[in-house]
Design a protein around this motif. Structure first.
Motif, mmCIF file in Angstrom:
data_model
loop_
_atom_site.group_PDB
_atom_site.id
_atom_site.type_symbol
_atom_site.label_atom_id
_atom_site.label_comp_id
_atom_site.label_asym_id
_atom_site.label_seq_id
_atom_site.Cartn_x
_atom_site.Cartn_y
_atom_site.Cartn_z
ATOM 1 N N GLY A 156 -17.555 -25.997 -33.877
ATOM 2 C CA GLY A 156 -17.432 -27.361 -34.377
ATOM 3 C C GLY A 156 -15.989 -27.691 -34.663
ATOM 4 N N CYS A 157 -15.336 -28.337 -33.703
ATOM 5 C CA CYS A 157 -13.924 -28.708 -33.826
ATOM 6 C C CYS A 157 -13.778 -30.232 -33.811
ATOM 7 C CB CYS A 157 -13.111 -28.108 -32.674
ATOM 8 S SG CYS A 157 -13.271 -26.317 -32.487
ATOM 9 N N ASP A 158 -14.760 -30.922 -34.395
ATOM 10 C CA ASP A 158 -14.867 -32.370 -34.247
ATOM 11 C C ASP A 158 -14.421 -33.154 -35.471
ATOM 12 O OD1 ASP A 158 -17.023 -31.247 -35.564
ATOM 13 O OD2 ASP A 158 -18.521 -32.577 -34.704
ATOM 14 N N GLY A 159 -13.604 -32.557 -36.322
ATOM 15 C CA GLY A 159 -12.968 -33.305 -37.379
ATOM 16 C C GLY A 159 -13.840 -33.567 -38.597
ATOM 17 N N PHE A 160 -13.235 -34.211 -39.569
ATOM 18 C CA PHE A 160 -13.873 -34.444 -40.862
ATOM 19 C C PHE A 160 -15.126 -35.306 -40.737
ATOM 20 C CE2 PHE A 160 -14.251 -36.824 -44.886
ATOM 21 C CZ PHE A 160 -14.345 -35.769 -45.776
ATOM 22 N N GLY A 162 -17.024 -35.597 -38.010
ATOM 23 C CA GLY A 162 -17.874 -35.167 -36.914
ATOM 24 C C GLY A 162 -19.258 -34.717 -37.360
ATOM 25 N N VAL A 163 -20.056 -34.314 -36.386
ATOM 26 C CA VAL A 163 -21.450 -33.943 -36.650
ATOM 27 C C VAL A 163 -21.611 -32.481 -37.062
ATOM 28 C CG1 VAL A 163 -22.245 -35.679 -35.009
ATOM 29 C CG2 VAL A 163 -21.963 -33.313 -34.244
ATOM 30 N N SER A 164 -20.619 -31.651 -36.774
ATOM 31 C CA SER A 164 -20.801 -30.207 -36.932
ATOM 32 C C SER A 164 -21.053 -29.797 -38.370
ATOM 33 C CB SER A 164 -19.595 -29.458 -36.364
ATOM 34 O OG SER A 164 -19.468 -29.674 -34.978
ATOM 35 N N ARG A 165 -20.196 -30.255 -39.285
ATOM 36 C CA ARG A 165 -20.386 -29.866 -40.683
ATOM 37 C C ARG A 165 -21.723 -30.379 -41.216
ATOM 38 N NH1 ARG A 165 -16.509 -32.262 -42.588
ATOM 39 N NH2 ARG A 165 -17.411 -33.949 -43.843
ATOM 40 N N GLY A 278 -25.213 -19.401 -38.870
ATOM 41 C CA GLY A 278 -25.857 -18.883 -37.666
ATOM 42 C C GLY A 278 -24.892 -18.809 -36.504
ATOM 43 N N ARG A 279 -25.174 -19.580 -35.458
ATOM 44 C CA ARG A 279 -24.329 -19.576 -34.255
ATOM 45 C C ARG A 279 -23.318 -20.722 -34.231
ATOM 46 N NH1 ARG A 279 -26.140 -16.139 -30.209
ATOM 47 N NH2 ARG A 279 -27.942 -14.921 -30.855
ATOM 48 N N LEU A 280 -23.228 -21.439 -35.345
ATOM 49 C CA LEU A 280 -22.283 -22.540 -35.463
ATOM 50 C C LEU A 280 -21.089 -22.121 -36.314
ATOM 51 C CD1 LEU A 280 -21.391 -25.559 -35.348
ATOM 52 C CD2 LEU A 280 -22.915 -25.955 -37.309
ATOM 53 N N PHE A 281 -19.891 -22.365 -35.791
ATOM 54 C CA PHE A 281 -18.651 -22.028 -36.483
ATOM 55 C C PHE A 281 -17.819 -23.298 -36.651
ATOM 56 C CE2 PHE A 281 -20.166 -18.326 -34.283
ATOM 57 C CZ PHE A 281 -19.920 -17.263 -35.136
ATOM 58 N N SER A 328 -16.029 -16.427 -41.373
ATOM 59 C CA SER A 328 -15.943 -17.371 -42.482
ATOM 60 C C SER A 328 -15.115 -16.807 -43.630
ATOM 61 C CB SER A 328 -17.347 -17.743 -42.983
ATOM 62 O OG SER A 328 -17.286 -18.701 -44.015
ATOM 63 N N GLU A 329 -15.340 -15.565 -43.965
ATOM 64 C CA GLU A 329 -14.616 -14.951 -45.074
ATOM 65 C C GLU A 329 -13.119 -14.885 -44.786
ATOM 66 O OE1 GLU A 329 -14.510 -10.726 -47.601
ATOM 67 O OE2 GLU A 329 -15.951 -11.016 -45.973
#
Length: 389
Positions: A156-160, A162-165, A278-281, A328-329
């Motif tokens: 998820g590189c789609d910004g503040f 975006g849909v990813s977060r 899960g599989r989302l970063f 993440s850590e």
């Protein structure tokens, strides 16, 4: 369609990840909401840390950066009519490079197109499915037709905004935020920079920054009210106010001219935890925002990409998911240090509406300590050129 990694967002962080994965033969598709020209029209800061520069070279896109980037060995801090230099090269043995984010993005798009890698533009209705399962996929629409990509992982590189977060349930993610009570009014002008180094200026009238893109293109900022609009400020009013906030010796050398771009950016500090579900970063602005003071936005996104790229490379080449499990850590440990530095510089140099006379004395004492203490300057230099990955 199936690929190994779906990268949501065709800005510099998504493109950098895609190019790094390509060097390892890992297949990735980039989804971008806008067009290539639109992405390249966005004007952003362009101070690159040593780690970001190294990643550009590792991705095979460092040639133009080396040729056209402006090396900066330090920066100037001013308060009123006084100023001093913090020498990065002296304290750390390295420098930063001024190279516009637009140019970083252009280099990455050119490399991606030259390699024939797939980028899908003008995507709408992007949705992430099954990120917490073993069967993740992404759906989206192009020209009203729904498409689907099955994948191993999603970046998820789609910004503040975006849909990813938002795909991470609220029961899982925790958000931390500080909104600052002012913005930055910035202009771009076809004028020579007022100084060969950046000037970070604190004054009784508020903060100012003198920056540049190249020898004939300058970028200047002044702290302004959140209620201001760019059209409230004529070019003449901006130049007059900038001169009031920087030392007279620099103001007298300032070459003014018509602005070719003018905008106001609000300031905020923001972090979401965790950066993996899960599989989302999550990477870059999708996971964290910093004030522009200290130039950590693009560089912190690049450090995220470093950790994710190393984890994916380890997974696909060695069948070892240790790096992905620690993503993440590791990313957050560095993110919070960058947040602290940006927060510190912002508090050091800006005027806050609720500051008391005591607060102002403390702020001045902090600047005086930085000016007179070599160890304090060393700490600032280490943070500015970029903490190690």
């Amino acid at each position: 369609m199936r690929t190994q990694v779906v990268i949501i967002g065709g800005g510099p962080s998504g493109l950098l990840l895609g190019q790094l994965l390509h060097t390892q033969g890992i297949k990735a598709v980039v989804l971008e909401r806008k067009t290539r020209d639109y992405v390249l029209s966005r004007i952003r800061a362009g101070i690159l840390e040593r780690g970001t520069i190294a990643l550009m070279h590792e991705a095979g896109v460092g040639a133009r950066l080396e040729k056209e980037g402006y090396v900066h060995d330090g920066t100037i801090i001013s308060y009123g009519d006084e100023d001093f230099t913090v020498n990065f090269k002296e304290h750390t043995g390295t420098s930063v490079v001024v190279y516009g984010q637009t140019e970083v993005t252009r280099d990455l798009y050119d490399a991606r197109e030259a390699a024939g890698l797939e980028t899908v533009f003008n995507v709408e209705q992007v949705q992430i499915h099954g990120a917490d399962t073993d069967a993740s996929y992404v759906t989206y629409e192009v020209d009203g037709a729904e498409q689907r990509i099955d994948c191993d992982y999603i970046a998820g590189c789609d910004g503040f905004h975006g849909v990813s977060r938002q795909a991470i349930p609220l029961s899982v993610r925790k958000e931390y935020e500080k909104v600052y009570p002012f913005g930055w009014l910035g202009i771009l002008s076809e004028t020579p920079p007022v100084n060969e180094e950046l000037i970070y200026a604190a004054s009784e009238r508020g903060f100012a920054l003198c920056s540049m893109r190249n020898e004939n293109l300058s970028r200047y900022y002044i702290q302004c009210s959140l209620s201001d609009k760019p059209e409230d400020w004529t070019d003449e009013a901006f130049w007059q106010e900038l001169k009031r906030r920087i030392p007279k010796a620099h103001a007298d050398k300032l070459v003014t001219g018509p602005s070719i771009e003018k905008s106001i950016a609000p300031l905020r500090s923001f972090v979401t935890e965790p950066m993996r579900w899960g599989r989302l970063f999550l990477c870059g602005d999708a996971a964290h925002i910093v004030p522009p003071t200290g130039a950590k936005g693009l560089n912190t996104a690049a450090s995220d990409i470093h950790y994710l790229y190393q984890g994916l490379k380890q997974h696909y080449r060695e069948h070892d998911s240790t790096g992905l499990d620690a993503y993440s850590e590791k990313a957050l440990a560095r993110v919070w240090k960058a947040e602290r530095f940006s927060w510190w510089m912002t508090n050091l140099l800006h005027r806050f509406p609720d500051q008391t006379a005591f607060d102002l004395k403390m702020q001045k004492a902090d600047i005086d300590f930085l000016r007179s203490n070599r160890e304090a300057q060393s700490v600032m230099a280490q943070n500015y050129i970029g903490l190690p990955y």
